[in-house]
Design a protein around this motif. Structure first.
Motif, PDB file in Angstrom:
ATOM      1  N   PHE A 101     -11.729   0.473  -2.799  1.00  0.00           N
ATOM      2  CA  PHE A 101     -10.799  -1.206  -3.107  1.00  0.00           C
ATOM      3  C   PHE A 101      -9.845  -1.368  -2.148  1.00  0.00           C
ATOM      4  CE2 PHE A 101      -6.933  -3.825  -4.482  1.00  0.00           C
ATOM      5  CZ  PHE A 101      -7.440  -4.821  -5.063  1.00  0.00           C
ATOM      6  N   LEU A 102      -9.270  -0.020  -1.564  1.00  0.00           N
ATOM      7  CA  LEU A 102      -8.392  -0.606  -0.809  1.00  0.00           C
ATOM      8  C   LEU A 102      -8.864  -0.532   0.252  1.00  0.00           C
ATOM      9  CD1 LEU A 102      -5.544   1.610  -2.648  1.00  0.00           C
ATOM     10  CD2 LEU A 102      -5.415  -0.650  -2.253  1.00  0.00           C
ATOM     11  N   VAL A 103      -9.399   0.356   0.976  1.00  0.00           N
ATOM     12  CA  VAL A 103     -10.058   0.728   2.240  1.00  0.00           C
ATOM     13  C   VAL A 103     -11.202  -1.277   2.002  1.00  0.00           C
ATOM     14  CG1 VAL A 103     -12.173   1.056   3.398  1.00  0.00           C
ATOM     15  CG2 VAL A 103     -11.243   2.398   2.647  1.00  0.00           C
ATOM     16  N   ALA A 106      -0.806  -9.025   7.114  1.00  0.00           N
ATOM     17  CA  ALA A 106      -0.071  -8.173   5.996  1.00  0.00           C
ATOM     18  C   ALA A 106      -0.019  -7.151   5.213  1.00  0.00           C
ATOM     19  CB  ALA A 106       1.016  -9.460   5.925  1.00  0.00           C
ATOM     20  N   GLN A 107      -1.985  -8.210   4.316  1.00  0.00           N
ATOM     21  CA  GLN A 107      -2.587  -7.863   3.741  1.00  0.00           C
ATOM     22  C   GLN A 107      -3.059  -6.540   4.012  1.00  0.00           C
ATOM     23  OE1 GLN A 107      -6.312  -9.145   1.251  1.00  0.00           O
ATOM     24  NE2 GLN A 107      -4.370  -9.799   0.519  1.00  0.00           N
ATOM     25  N   SER A 108      -3.661  -7.082   5.184  1.00  0.00           N
ATOM     26  CA  SER A 108      -4.765  -5.557   5.673  1.00  0.00           C
ATOM     27  C   SER A 108      -3.758  -4.122   6.427  1.00  0.00           C
ATOM     28  CB  SER A 108      -5.565  -6.058   7.139  1.00  0.00           C
ATOM     29  OG  SER A 108      -6.265  -7.266   6.679  1.00  0.00           O
ATOM     30  N   LEU A 137     -10.105  -3.610   5.459  1.00  0.00           N
ATOM     31  CA  LEU A 137     -10.962  -4.067   6.378  1.00  0.00           C
ATOM     32  C   LEU A 137     -10.893  -5.493   6.568  1.00  0.00           C
ATOM     33  CD1 LEU A 137     -12.996  -1.318   6.272  1.00  0.00           C
ATOM     34  CD2 LEU A 137     -11.928  -1.409   8.417  1.00  0.00           C
ATOM     35  N   THR A 138     -10.726  -6.317   5.590  1.00  0.00           N
ATOM     36  CA  THR A 138     -11.416  -7.704   5.257  1.00  0.00           C
ATOM     37  C   THR A 138      -9.778  -8.765   5.653  1.00  0.00           C
ATOM     38  OG1 THR A 138     -10.648  -7.885   2.997  1.00  0.00           O
ATOM     39  CG2 THR A 138     -13.216  -7.166   4.163  1.00  0.00           C
ATOM     40  N   GLY A 139      -8.604  -8.646   4.788  1.00  0.00           N
ATOM     41  CA  GLY A 139      -7.349  -9.187   5.363  1.00  0.00           C
ATOM     42  C   GLY A 139      -7.299 -10.036   6.352  1.00  0.00           C
ATOM     43  N   ILE A 140      -7.333  -9.476   7.308  1.00  0.00           N
ATOM     44  CA  ILE A 140      -7.557 -10.544   9.474  1.00  0.00           C
ATOM     45  C   ILE A 140      -8.666 -11.722   8.256  1.00  0.00           C
ATOM     46  CG2 ILE A 140      -7.485 -10.410  11.478  1.00  0.00           C
ATOM     47  CD1 ILE A 140      -5.900  -8.132  10.983  1.00  0.00           C
TER      48      ILE A 140
END
Length: 446
Positions: A53-55, A356-358, A59-62
């Protein structure tokens, strides 16, 4: 008396729609974690799920942020739901086709193919998570955005309340089948409802540098670097999430070592009322003129909770501590969102929230992947009969696998308290706090 404008009504509809989709996505996440642990009896497996989940989030936030900024908000919301719907449908097909005994082996590739499909569907919902605070900026007057962020926290709390009950009960009833069927139905209904909602998109001048298309990572970093103290805040949140990965990786295994899966799911439902109450309090009182200071002070208390509740080998202190944790989390989340909404241009907010999320999540996968095997092969033997820890502190701390996990929580809490106290005394904190205070609007009438 508060007048509800058309834009505010639209915001309420989006909150409800997003809340329903979040219920399903988090229900799937909780359910697959519960189900995998019950199938494999492996703490390592549940830790890997948290790591996946965290990986994927990191990887997808930006990219997701650029989708939110580069497309109409309604298109982003609908695309997120359609992607989740397709991935859950594929996961259901795998679940029905694979023999049940394959899911008992934590090394079986078919188990992890199923988990990856489900977690990818959950991750697709992060587009909505990134879009929602930008919709607060779009639809809500500046002097009431902190309170709107509180309502977002209330919806999140309601999501956890319903999620925990649904996932615990349905997994105990028939494994993953019912939860996947429910997910497909609710996502289809949300797509239909959203088709009738009109979002007043803001027109942006094409020569506005903040409106540059695509990911534009360099421009986003330039905006973040131009706000004194904002890079430090993101780095602080990154460190917090590094430690938070410990909690995500072990919380379910620790709770399930104390109570049954049904009791654990129902308990999460009760605890999540704290998130609802906290969100309502933010919506009622706001955050004041110093949200940066409030954010750090709340973090001190949150880490103290993580430090204290594991000292007793009982579900009662854990439940009390987790309720307080849930009560305060809406203040922390609303504070961070309000800070970014005040200092970042609207046209760039999706990418900044996504970045920020990533960045904040980038450290957590390492923690989640490392802490599960470390706990399984180091701390649990350390605190079991014959281990050095059991001999040294077992007489008052207790012994066994659950006390090994508890010791990890205690050490994490100590590090978190020290790090937050240092952040409070730092120069970047004072710089950002001053900048946010300068940009603060006049308080809204209650």
């Amino acid at each position: 008396m508060t007048v509800i404008t058309g834009h505010v009504r639209t915001f309420y509809q989006l909150l409800v729609n997003t809340g329903l989709v979040s219920v399903i996505n988090f229900s799937v996440w909780f359910a697959v974690t519960f189900w995998t642990y019950l199938q494999t009896k492996s703490v390592f497996a549940t830790g890997v799920i948290s790591g996946i989940f965290l990986v994927l989030t990191a990887l997808t936030g930006i990219w997701f942020g650029s989708l939110v900024d580069g497309h109409r908000k309604k298109t982003a919301l609908q695309g997120s739901a359609v992607a989740s719907l397709g991935l859950y449908a594929a996961a259901l097909a795998v679940y029905l086709a694979v023999p049940e005994e394959a899911f008992h082996d934590p090394a079986d590739a078919r188990l992890w193919a199923f988990v990856l499909l489900l977690m990818s569907g959950v991750i697709a919902g992060n587009i909505r998570t990134i879009a929602l605070p930008t919709l607060v900026t779009l639809l809500i007057d500046e002097d009431r955005r902190d309170r709107a962020n509180g309502l977002v926290g209330t919806v999140s709390g309601t999501t956890f309340l319903v999620t925990s009950v649904i996932s615990g009960v349905l997994v105990a009833f028939d494994g993953m089948f019912s939860i996947l069927v429910l997910a497909l139905v609710v996502l289809a209904l949300s797509i239909v409802h959203m088709s009738f909602v009109t979002i007043p998109e803001r027109e942006v001048a094409h020569d506005d540098p903040a409106a540059a298309p695509g990911v534009d990572l360099r421009g986003t970093l330039r905006i973040i670097g131009g706000v004194p103290g904002l890079p430090a805040l993101i780095l602080f949140s990154t460190f917090n999430n590094f430690l938070g990965g410990v909690f995500m990786a072990l919380a379910d295994a620790y709770g399930l070592s104390l109570v049954s899966v049904q009791a654990w799911g129902l308990l999460w439902g009760v605890l999540s009322t704290g998130f609802i109450v906290g969100g309502l309090l933010v919506a009622r009182t706001g955050l004041g003129s110093r949200p940066v200071r409030l954010l750090l002070l709340i973090n001190v208390v949150l880490w103290m909770i993580i430090l204290i509740f594991p000292l007793w080998a009982s579900i009662i202190p854990m439940a009390v501590g987790m309720y307080l944790y849930m009560l305060l989390m809406p203040y922390a989340e609303a504070a961070e969102q309000t800070i970014l909404q005040r200092v970042v241009p609207y046209e760039r907010q999706g990418r900044v929230f996504g970045l920020a999320q990533s960045v904040e999540q980038a450290a957590s996968p390492l923690t989640a992947f490392l802490i599960s095997p470390i706990t399984q092969f180091v701390f649990i033997p350390f605190m079991s009969d014959g281990g050095a820890g059991a001999d040294a502190i077992g007489s008052w701390f207790g012994t066994g696998p659950d006390r090994g996990m508890a010791l990890v929580f205690v050490l994490t809490g100590i590090i978190g308290v020290i790090a937050t106290a240092l952040a409070l005394a730092s120069r970047p904190y004072r710089s950002l706090s001053g900048r946010v205070a300068e940009d603060s609007p006049a308080p809204a009438a209650v």
